[in-house]
Design a protein around this motif. Structure first.
Motif, PDB file in Angstrom:
ATOM      1  N   SER A  30      45.093 -18.109  23.180  1.00  0.00           N
ATOM      2  CA  SER A  30      44.737 -17.423  24.591  1.00  0.00           C
ATOM      3  C   SER A  30      43.835 -16.406  24.637  1.00  0.00           C
ATOM      4  O   SER A  30      42.828 -16.432  25.362  1.00  0.00           O
ATOM      5  N   ASP A  31      43.981 -15.309  23.667  1.00  0.00           N
ATOM      6  CA  ASP A  31      43.112 -14.176  23.522  1.00  0.00           C
ATOM      7  C   ASP A  31      41.767 -14.651  23.278  1.00  0.00           C
ATOM      8  O   ASP A  31      40.656 -13.941  23.508  1.00  0.00           O
ATOM      9  N   GLN A  32      41.619 -15.907  22.507  1.00  0.00           N
ATOM     10  CA  GLN A  32      40.193 -16.258  22.292  1.00  0.00           C
ATOM     11  C   GLN A  32      39.337 -17.344  23.249  1.00  0.00           C
ATOM     12  O   GLN A  32      38.571 -17.656  23.031  1.00  0.00           O
ATOM     13  N   GLY A  33      40.192 -17.215  24.358  1.00  0.00           N
ATOM     14  CA  GLY A  33      39.572 -18.081  25.532  1.00  0.00           C
ATOM     15  C   GLY A  33      40.249 -19.098  25.801  1.00  0.00           C
ATOM     16  O   GLY A  33      39.688 -19.879  26.915  1.00  0.00           O
ATOM     17  N   ALA A  34      41.351 -19.641  25.291  1.00  0.00           N
ATOM     18  CA  ALA A  34      42.000 -21.069  25.792  1.00  0.00           C
ATOM     19  C   ALA A  34      42.952 -20.691  26.928  1.00  0.00           C
ATOM     20  O   ALA A  34      43.312 -19.614  27.012  1.00  0.00           O
ATOM     21  N   CYS A  35      43.042 -21.708  27.447  1.00  0.00           N
ATOM     22  CA  CYS A  35      44.160 -21.600  28.675  1.00  0.00           C
ATOM     23  C   CYS A  35      45.413 -22.146  28.329  1.00  0.00           C
ATOM     24  O   CYS A  35      45.738 -23.183  27.779  1.00  0.00           O
ATOM     25  N   PHE A  36      46.378 -21.378  28.498  1.00  0.00           N
ATOM     26  CA  PHE A  36      47.768 -21.641  28.324  1.00  0.00           C
ATOM     27  C   PHE A  36      48.501 -22.578  29.257  1.00  0.00           C
ATOM     28  O   PHE A  36      48.265 -22.148  30.129  1.00  0.00           O
ATOM     29  N   ILE A  37      49.028 -23.439  28.863  1.00  0.00           N
ATOM     30  CA  ILE A  37      49.951 -24.374  29.710  1.00  0.00           C
ATOM     31  C   ILE A  37      51.158 -24.272  29.649  1.00  0.00           C
ATOM     32  O   ILE A  37      51.819 -24.303  28.536  1.00  0.00           O
ATOM     33  N   GLU A  38      52.151 -23.708  30.804  1.00  0.00           N
ATOM     34  CA  GLU A  38      53.485 -23.409  30.775  1.00  0.00           C
ATOM     35  C   GLU A  38      54.165 -24.566  31.049  1.00  0.00           C
ATOM     36  O   GLU A  38      53.884 -25.388  31.816  1.00  0.00           O
TER      37      GLU A  38
END
Length: 312
Positions: A30-38
């Motif tokens: 996520s810190d590298q730009g990916a979107c996290f899906i809960e």
């Protein structure tokens, strides 16, 4: 939190139960730009979450705008009755363990049952509560209850799924906790499993949990319960005596106030509203199943022959 609107050129990461160690991997990606899906929310099974907070915090239940008079109380009653009488049919639990219960007898005066959690679970799964960790919460709770002149007896009940095969850290934690409580004259350790049907008392029984679902069962059986708002019910479903800050909690369990707790009709209604929203909502069956992830991880570790932690 945002509803998901997938874009073709974006990168996404999905990871179950982010309170565990593989949550670090999700945060790194996520810190590298990916979107996290809960995926842990039943009401909103798939939503986009920004992993910006210091601690990962699971979503608490969100009340639905429903007419309480339309709630199927009979269905909810039968659900809790089956869950308490035959938990292996409702949960993924082992019949052998949960069908063997002992009675809790000779409970006179004011008895407090402290329900422990798995210590290797994340302390801040529902946000920061004010204690260092679950052990800190346990030790402080036990000490204050033992010093309370209005409390007659304190029973410490370990989490039933605390096994050396699946949670070796808990075996160490429980051994440490047992060594610490030996100096308290009112406190005893329950070395056997019992459910709420096996609590028989001529006096008052109060249950304490941090965020455990046993709170529902206790209230259903008209046993008052104290728990944290850092839980699935949060501040929205008031079926118990919830604490939001440490001072209020410690004042309650160290004073005469603990002897005045009762389960009210309003709390029963709140429990039914909570159960309706959680177990019988439109999305109840859509929760992301991550049991297979655990199975795959345990296959790597040759020491675990029984890869089904709970049963099936």
């Amino acid at each position: 939190f945002k509803e998901i609107n997938l874009k073709k050129d974006s990168t996404y990461v999905i990871g179950p139960a982010q309170q565990y160690i593989y949550g670090f991997s999700s945060r790194l990606i996520s810190d590298q730009g990916a979107c996290f899906i809960e995926t842990s929310s039943i009401q909103q099974p798939y939503i986009k979450l920004e992993l910006k907070n210091k601690y990962y915090s699971r979503l608490s239940q969100i009340p639905k705008e429903s007419n309480f008079t339309k709630i199927n109380k009979e269905k909810i009653f039968e659900y809790y009755k089956n869950r308490i009488d035959k938990p292996w049919k409702v949960f993924n639990y082992k019949f052998e363990k949960y069908s063997a219960n002992k009675e809790l007898t000779n409970l006179n005066g004011v008895t407090v049952i402290l329900y422990l959690h798995i210590f290797t679970d994340a302390q801040y799964v529902y946000g920061y509560d004010g204690y260092h960790d679950l052990m800190d919460w346990c030790l402080k709770t036990i000490s204050l209850l033992n010093s309370n002149e209005y409390v007659s007896r304190v029973i410490v009940k370990p989490h039933p799924e605390c096994t050396n095969a699946h949670h070796p850290g808990d075996v160490i934690a429980n051994k440490y906790l047992k060594s610490k409580i030996s100096r308290f004259d009112k406190v005893e350790w329950a070395d056997f499993h019992f459910d709420v049907n096996h609590i028989n008392s001529s006096g008052l029984v109060v249950g304490i949990t941090h965020h455990g679902s046993v709170a529902e069962e206790l209230v259903f059986k008209k046993i008052p319960v104290i728990a944290s708002t850092c839980s699935n019910w949060g501040e929205e479903y008031k079926f118990g005596y919830w604490w939001k800050n440490v001072k209020d909690y410690e004042n309650l369990i160290s004073s005469k106030a603990i002897t005045e707790l009762v389960v009210t009709n309003t709390q029963i209604d709140e429990l039914y509203r909570y159960a309706n929203d959680l177990y019988f909502s439109e999305n109840s069956k859509k929760i992301f199943k991550y049991d297979s992830t655990w199975q795959d991880m345990l296959k790597i570790y040759d020491g675990v022959e029984d890869r089904n932690e709970h049963g099936r």
